[in-house]
Design an enzyme around this catalytic site. Structure first.
Site, PDB file in Angstrom:
ATOM      1  N   HIS A 111       0.850  -1.192   0.000  1.00  0.00           N
ATOM      2  CA  HIS A 111       0.000   0.000   0.000  1.00  0.00           C
ATOM      3  C   HIS A 111       0.880   1.233   0.000  1.00  0.00           C
ATOM      4  O   HIS A 111       1.923   1.239   0.639  1.00  0.00           O
ATOM      5  CB  HIS A 111      -0.912   0.003   1.234  1.00  0.00           C
ATOM      6  CG  HIS A 111      -2.050   0.950   1.085  1.00  0.00           C
ATOM      7  ND1 HIS A 111      -1.960   2.287   1.409  1.00  0.00           N
ATOM      8  CD2 HIS A 111      -3.304   0.754   0.601  1.00  0.00           C
ATOM      9  CE1 HIS A 111      -3.110   2.863   1.131  1.00  0.00           C
ATOM     10  NE2 HIS A 111      -3.946   1.973   0.646  1.00  0.00           N
TER      11      HIS A 111
ATOM     12  N   ASP B 104      -7.901  -5.398  -0.048  1.00  0.00           N
ATOM     13  CA  ASP B 104      -8.395  -6.106  -1.227  1.00  0.00           C
ATOM     14  C   ASP B 104      -8.108  -7.594  -1.195  1.00  0.00           C
ATOM     15  O   ASP B 104      -8.771  -8.381  -1.856  1.00  0.00           O
ATOM     16  CB  ASP B 104      -7.774  -5.506  -2.491  1.00  0.00           C
ATOM     17  CG  ASP B 104      -8.327  -4.123  -2.745  1.00  0.00           C
ATOM     18  OD1 ASP B 104      -9.500  -3.915  -2.436  1.00  0.00           O
ATOM     19  OD2 ASP B 104      -7.579  -3.264  -3.238  1.00  0.00           O
TER      20      ASP B 104
HETATM   21  N1  ACO Z   1       4.449  -7.385  -4.991  1.00  0.00           N
HETATM   22  C1  ACO Z   1       5.817  -7.372  -5.104  1.00  0.00           C
HETATM   23  N2  ACO Z   1       6.577  -6.287  -4.890  1.00  0.00           N
HETATM   24  C2  ACO Z   1       5.973  -5.154  -4.568  1.00  0.00           C
HETATM   25  C3  ACO Z   1       4.558  -5.076  -4.427  1.00  0.00           C
HETATM   26  C4  ACO Z   1       3.798  -6.255  -4.649  1.00  0.00           C
HETATM   27  N3  ACO Z   1       2.466  -6.243  -4.525  1.00  0.00           N
HETATM   28  N4  ACO Z   1       4.207  -3.809  -4.094  1.00  0.00           N
HETATM   29  C5  ACO Z   1       5.356  -3.106  -4.010  1.00  0.00           C
HETATM   30  N5  ACO Z   1       6.407  -3.911  -4.283  1.00  0.00           N
HETATM   31  C6  ACO Z   1       7.834  -3.524  -4.253  1.00  0.00           C
HETATM   32  C7  ACO Z   1       8.199  -2.659  -5.437  1.00  0.00           C
HETATM   33  O1  ACO Z   1       8.707  -3.425  -6.508  1.00  0.00           O
HETATM   34  C8  ACO Z   1       9.250  -1.752  -4.831  1.00  0.00           C
HETATM   35  O2  ACO Z   1      10.470  -2.435  -4.782  1.00  0.00           O
HETATM   36  P1  ACO Z   1      11.880  -1.604  -4.900  1.00  0.00           P
HETATM   37  O3  ACO Z   1      11.914  -0.699  -3.698  1.00  0.00           O
HETATM   38  O4  ACO Z   1      12.922  -2.681  -4.855  1.00  0.00           O
HETATM   39  O5  ACO Z   1      11.834  -0.883  -6.189  1.00  0.00           O
HETATM   40  C9  ACO Z   1       8.789  -1.543  -3.403  1.00  0.00           C
HETATM   41  O6  ACO Z   1       7.991  -2.710  -3.085  1.00  0.00           O
HETATM   42  C10 ACO Z   1       7.925  -0.305  -3.193  1.00  0.00           C
HETATM   43  O7  ACO Z   1       6.894  -0.308  -4.163  1.00  0.00           O
HETATM   44  P2  ACO Z   1       6.301   0.994  -4.854  1.00  0.00           P
HETATM   45  O8  ACO Z   1       5.668   0.637  -6.157  1.00  0.00           O
HETATM   46  O9  ACO Z   1       7.316   2.085  -4.868  1.00  0.00           O
HETATM   47  O10 ACO Z   1       5.200   1.395  -3.800  1.00  0.00           O
HETATM   48  P3  ACO Z   1       3.978   2.288  -4.078  1.00  0.00           P
HETATM   49  O11 ACO Z   1       3.648   2.916  -2.786  1.00  0.00           O
HETATM   50  O12 ACO Z   1       4.178   3.186  -5.238  1.00  0.00           O
HETATM   51  O13 ACO Z   1       2.848   1.239  -4.524  1.00  0.00           O
HETATM   52  C11 ACO Z   1       0.972  -0.158  -4.594  1.00  0.00           C
HETATM   53  C12 ACO Z   1       1.772   0.845  -3.776  1.00  0.00           C
HETATM   54  C13 ACO Z   1       0.599   0.441  -5.971  1.00  0.00           C
HETATM   55  C14 ACO Z   1      -0.338  -0.448  -3.854  1.00  0.00           C
HETATM   56  C15 ACO Z   1       1.800  -1.451  -4.766  1.00  0.00           C
HETATM   57  O14 ACO Z   1       2.124  -2.003  -3.509  1.00  0.00           O
HETATM   58  C16 ACO Z   1       1.099  -2.497  -5.634  1.00  0.00           C
HETATM   59  O15 ACO Z   1       1.193  -2.416  -6.865  1.00  0.00           O
HETATM   60  N6  ACO Z   1       0.384  -3.493  -5.000  1.00  0.00           N
HETATM   61  C17 ACO Z   1      -0.354  -4.479  -5.710  1.00  0.00           C
HETATM   62  C18 ACO Z   1      -1.694  -3.896  -6.158  1.00  0.00           C
HETATM   63  C19 ACO Z   1      -2.661  -3.725  -5.015  1.00  0.00           C
HETATM   64  O16 ACO Z   1      -2.905  -4.626  -4.224  1.00  0.00           O
HETATM   65  N7  ACO Z   1      -3.289  -2.527  -4.977  1.00  0.00           N
HETATM   66  C20 ACO Z   1      -4.324  -2.225  -3.982  1.00  0.00           C
HETATM   67  C21 ACO Z   1      -3.957  -1.058  -3.151  1.00  0.00           C
HETATM   68  S1  ACO Z   1      -5.138  -0.879  -1.857  1.00  0.00           S
HETATM   69  C22 ACO Z   1      -6.441  -0.088  -2.510  1.00  0.00           C
HETATM   70  O17 ACO Z   1      -6.441   0.526  -3.541  1.00  0.00           O
HETATM   71  C23 ACO Z   1      -7.689  -0.241  -1.730  1.00  0.00           C
END
Ligand code: ACO
Length: 431
Positions: free
Chosen positions: A308, A366
């Site tokens: 998140h 989710d």
């Molecule tokens: N699986 C694997 N790796 C992940 C995931 C994941 N679900 N989410 C983040 N990471 C990793 C990224 O690759 C990144 O790695 P790095 O630091 O080595 O580059 C690090 O964790 C940070 O990720 P960011 O993308 O910078 O985090 P951000 O805050 O931008 O993204 C997000 C948050 C979009 C929710 C992300 O965690 C994601 O894509 N999750 C999966 C989709 C999801 O479940 N979305 C629902 C959100 S809740 C809602 O809307 C109610």
């Protein structure tokens, strides 16, 4: 806006600039950079708005490190356990919990706006039956501005109020109609005797050929899902609604924009994507393969339902949702289906794996909501529409808050331009 509590100093090219600092009631201070461009001829650069407060708001507060979510000051856990979705709608819209009279009056107003204009039925019939219900909802909600002309004047407080009630009341009807249309069943009209969430279940699952009794435990679980998704401060879809609204667009157009944004798999579309991922994994023995893919940056794959932007400890909504999932699965006698087994094992592995621990990637709301909705009998394509119904009140409350602001400005971010410098046009025959 309150008086500044401090001053930050920016040094740039030998000059220094004083920037006022404001203190919120909760959360980090904000450095006010509104005059920075005028004074220093620089922009700030923050794609993704990770460090930018785009507005003042008194509706919702999140502390991502503590895993805290407050609506108008009330913790989500207390609301989810003691309140109802309709009461939460009142709280989000008007700032206080209603007394008994206010609650029944509000409920009455919402209930008596649940039917949609009969002509709107024709809109549904214009869509392909296999259209995603979110596509249908974007279209139909946008089209509401062609039907409810008496609530389009955003400068009239009464009209804003009517538009708000209409949307909270009609979104479940529209989502249920999108579902019924996709499965080729007749639309079911709203029932005023049922609760908000009970009525939604009835509109989705009743058929004219036989009686359908709404199960109160499922209605309560649905109500909780709605409460847990009702608002989440300045997330992507809410910011979309605010940005659209900042131009003076009508409220139905703004909410349609919010629905369109919510659909994305990184946001509201994650609940559908998560269950589809669990099904694609299929069996527990294939989980390591998916974990490895999630860790491999070149794969482009992410574990849906994990991580998140704001919560870096745990998602308090996920904790409550997990309890609800257990209740619903118990009620329906679902203990060992393969998707559930994969979900439980994936949760266990991810919570003990260094990659996920170090990046603070926890199951989000989710992850569990999809499991409940699947058990209730909803197809995955309905998961995000249910999120959209729930979030409508948050969008509307934030939109109303923004419109009521005295110095509200059109949202207009700047950019770090990296394109070509000035060049002269060359005639097509000379290129
Ligand atoms: N699986 C694997 N790796 C992940 C995931 C994941 N679900 N989410 C983040 N990471 C990793 C990224 O690759 C990144 O790695 P790095 O630091 O080595 O580059 C690090 O964790 C940070 O990720 P960011 O993308 O910078 O985090 P951000 O805050 O931008 O993204 C997000 C948050 C979009 C929710 C992300 O965690 C994601 O894509 N999750 C999966 C989709 C999801 O479940 N979305 C629902 C959100 S809740 C809602 O809307 C109610």
């Amino acid at each position: 806006m309150a008086e500044p509590t401090d001053t930050a100093t920016l040094s740039l090219k030998g000059k220094s600039y004083d920037l006022p600092v404001f203190s919120p009631t909760l959360g980090p201070d904000v450095v006010d950079i509104r005059k920075l461009y005028d004074q220093a001829d620089v922009f700030t650069f923050d794609p993704g708005f990770t460090s930018t407060a785009a507005c003042e708001s008194a509706i919702t507060f999140i502390d991502g490190d503590k895993g805290e979510l407050l609506h108008r000051g009330y913790p989500i856990e207390q609301l989810a356990n003691k309140s109802t979705y309709i009461e939460m709608c009142y709280l989000l819209l008007y700032g206080e919990l209603p007394n008994a009279g206010q609650l029944s009056d509000f409920q009455q107003r919402v209930t008596h706006h649940t039917m949609v204009h009969e002509q709107l039925h024709n809109f549904f019939r214009g869509f392909r039956r296999d259209a995603h219900p979110m596509a249908t909802m974007v279209g139909v909600v946008g089209a509401m501005s062609a039907f409810y002309h008496d609530s389009l004047d955003i400068n009239d407080e009464w009209q804003r109020e009517v538009a708000a009630i209409r949307m909270i009341a009609k979104l479940p009807t529209i989502a249920a109609m999108a579902y019924k249309y996709s499965v080729g069943q007749p639309f079911v009209y709203p029932q005023n005797s049922l609760s908000y969430s009970g009525n939604f279940l009835n509109m989705c699952f009743a058929v004219p050929a036989e009686d359908y009794q709404v199960n109160p435990i499922l209605a309560k679980a649905m109500d909780r899902i709605m409460m847990l998704h009702a608002d989440h401060e300045q997330n992507a879809s809410t910011s979309t609604v605010r940005l659209a609204g900042s131009s003076g667009a009508n409220p139905f157009a703004c909410i349609a924009a919010g629905i369109a944004c919510l659909w994305g798999p990184a946001h509201g579309g994650a609940n559908q994507a998560c269950l589809e991922m669990l099904r694609a994994i299929g069996t527990v023995d294939r989980i390591p393969e998916y974990i490895a893919k999630a860790k491999d940056k070149t794969s482009g794959f992410r574990l849906m339902g994990f991580g998140h932007r704001v919560y870096k400890n745990f998602d308090p909504r996920a904790t409550v949702m997990k309890e609800s999932a257990d209740e619903v699965l118990d009620l329906l006698g679902i203990h060992n289906n393969p998707t559930l087994q994969v979900a439980k094992e994936l949760e266990r592995i991810a919570l003990s794996d260094d990659y996920f621990i170090s990046k603070k990637l926890y199951p989000n709301v989710d992850f569990y909501s999809g499991i409940i909705l699947d058990a209730m009998g909803f197809p995955t394509s309905m998961f995000t529409p249910i999120f959209a119904i729930s979030r409508t009140v948050g969008w509307i409350a934030q939109w109303k808050e923004m419109i009521a602001e005295k110095n509200q400005k059109i949202g207009r971010p700047r950019q770090l331009y990296v394109g070509e410098k000035h060049r002269d046009y060359i005639d097509v025959n000379h290129r």
